[in-house]
Design an enzyme around this catalytic site. Structure first.
Site, PDB file in Angstrom:
ATOM      1  N   MET A  67     -26.237  37.719  -1.889  1.00 18.53           N
ATOM      2  CA  MET A  67     -26.217  37.652  -3.342  1.00 18.53           C
ATOM      3  C   MET A  67     -25.403  36.480  -3.901  1.00 18.53           C
ATOM      4  O   MET A  67     -24.914  36.547  -5.024  1.00 18.53           O
ATOM      5  CB  MET A  67     -25.716  38.985  -3.917  1.00 18.53           C
ATOM      6  N   ILE A  83     -25.493  32.418  -5.008  1.00 18.57           N
ATOM      7  CA  ILE A  83     -26.384  31.282  -5.253  1.00 18.57           C
ATOM      8  C   ILE A  83     -25.958  30.138  -4.347  1.00 18.57           C
ATOM      9  O   ILE A  83     -24.766  29.840  -4.235  1.00 18.57           O
ATOM     10  CB  ILE A  83     -26.341  30.892  -6.741  1.00 18.57           C
ATOM     11  N   HIS A 129     -37.272  39.225  -1.265  1.00  9.12           N
ATOM     12  CA  HIS A 129     -36.989  39.575  -2.655  1.00  9.12           C
ATOM     13  C   HIS A 129     -37.769  40.844  -3.010  1.00  9.12           C
ATOM     14  O   HIS A 129     -38.951  40.953  -2.664  1.00  9.12           O
ATOM     15  CB  HIS A 129     -37.399  38.425  -3.581  1.00  9.12           C
TER      16      HIS A 129
HETATM   17  C1  GAR Z   1     -33.036  44.285  -0.717  1.00  2.76           C
HETATM   18  O1  GAR Z   1     -33.839  45.108  -1.535  1.00  2.76           O
HETATM   19  C2  GAR Z   1     -33.384  42.837  -0.929  1.00  2.76           C
HETATM   20  O2  GAR Z   1     -34.754  42.608  -1.149  1.00  2.76           O
HETATM   21  C3  GAR Z   1     -32.590  42.525  -2.163  1.00  2.76           C
HETATM   22  O3  GAR Z   1     -31.369  43.185  -1.995  1.00  2.76           O
HETATM   23  C4  GAR Z   1     -31.574  44.331  -1.181  1.00  2.76           C
HETATM   24  C5  GAR Z   1     -30.619  44.259  -0.019  1.00  2.76           C
HETATM   25  O4  GAR Z   1     -30.655  45.452   0.717  1.00  2.76           O
HETATM   26  N1  GAR Z   1     -32.408  41.110  -2.334  1.00  2.76           N
HETATM   27  C6  GAR Z   1     -32.336  40.515  -3.519  1.00  2.76           C
HETATM   28  O5  GAR Z   1     -32.387  41.105  -4.566  1.00  2.76           O
HETATM   29  C7  GAR Z   1     -32.177  39.009  -3.442  1.00  2.76           C
HETATM   30  N2  GAR Z   1     -32.547  38.411  -4.680  1.00  2.76           N
HETATM   31  P1  GAR Z   1     -30.154  45.463   2.211  1.00  2.76           P
HETATM   32  O6  GAR Z   1     -28.761  44.846   2.208  1.00  2.76           O
HETATM   33  O7  GAR Z   1     -30.117  46.912   2.589  1.00  2.76           O
HETATM   34  O8  GAR Z   1     -31.115  44.665   3.023  1.00  2.76           O
END
Ligand code: GAR
Length: 225
Positions: free
Chosen positions: A92, A94, A111
């Protein structure tokens, strides 16, 4: 087969990271996961990676004055391990244009929406607010503009009556866990390649007839049957 040396960048739970690690346990998977880096010391994904015997590192962005200094530390770790490909998995932060240029076509991201819809945060609530009937997730090659870049693969799930951001998010996440290893394998084998800011496919069988509909259409005859 030489397996691509891959690092995963996380910030939190790491469930997509776990899906990639699990897939890469198969000896014929074309990538190996050599390193997991988190920018948050408390990320739950770190323990999950350690439990799977994957090397982890924390580069706490708060300890650096600039994004460039933070990224220089990340870059040093990646170079020390000869990493060839980066997977962002719930990372998360940038990234600067410079870092993205260094990893041009060698960094992919997942995403939780059907891009180019719903870039950014709160994708599931925004999908519900927009009233879309299909939601989903996207794996794409990273470009400087957030949540853009050549799309390798997408998965769609239905939006069901009564869904909340939480229930929809769970359904999308399950799809993410299947999609990301598949997309990574397509990309590292060269079956999916960047060409003119799109992905082109080689030796990938297309199932042009398949479709996903939500709600499923039924005819009067089917309903009466
Ligand atoms: C996931 O849903 C991923 O797609 C999203 O964060 C979550 C992480 O979950 N990513 C974003 O929003 C990036 N823009 P995780 O840590 O359990 O994989």
């Amino acid at each position: 087969m030489t397996r691509k040396r891959t690092a995963i960048l996380i910030s939190g739970r790491g469930s997509n990271m776990s899906a990639l690690i699990a897939a890469a346990m198969a000896p014929d998977f074309p990538a190996r996961i050599d390193l997991v880096i988190s920018n948050r010391p408390g990320a739950a994904g770190l323990e999950r990676a350690q439990a799977a015997d994957i090397e982890t590192a924390v580069v706490d962005h708060k300890a650096f004055e600039t994004r460039e200094a933070f990224e220089a530390e990340v870059q040093a770790l990646l170079e020390a391990r000869d990493i060839e490909l980066l997977c962002l998995a719930g990372f998360m932060r940038i990234l600067t244009d410079g870092f993205i240029a260094t990893w041009l076509d060698r960094m992919i991201n997942i995403h939780p929406s059907l891009l180019p819809m719903f870039k950014g945060l709160d994708t599931h609530q925004r999908a519900l607010d927009a009233g879309v009937r299909l939601a989903g997730c996207t794996v794409h090659v990273v470009r400087p503009e957030m949540d853009t870049g050549p799309i390798i693969a997408q998965a769609a799930v239905p939006v069901l009556p009564g869904d909340t951001a939480e229930t929809l998010g769970k359904r999308v996440l399950a799809a993410e866990h299947r999609l990301y290893p598949h997309a990574l394998a397509l990309y590292v084998t060269g079956k999916a390649r960047v060409s003119g800011e799109r992905i082109v496919f080689h030796e990938v069988e297309a199932d042009g007839e398949g479709s996903l509909m939500s709600p499923t259409l039924i005819t009067r005859e089917q309903a009466d049957a």
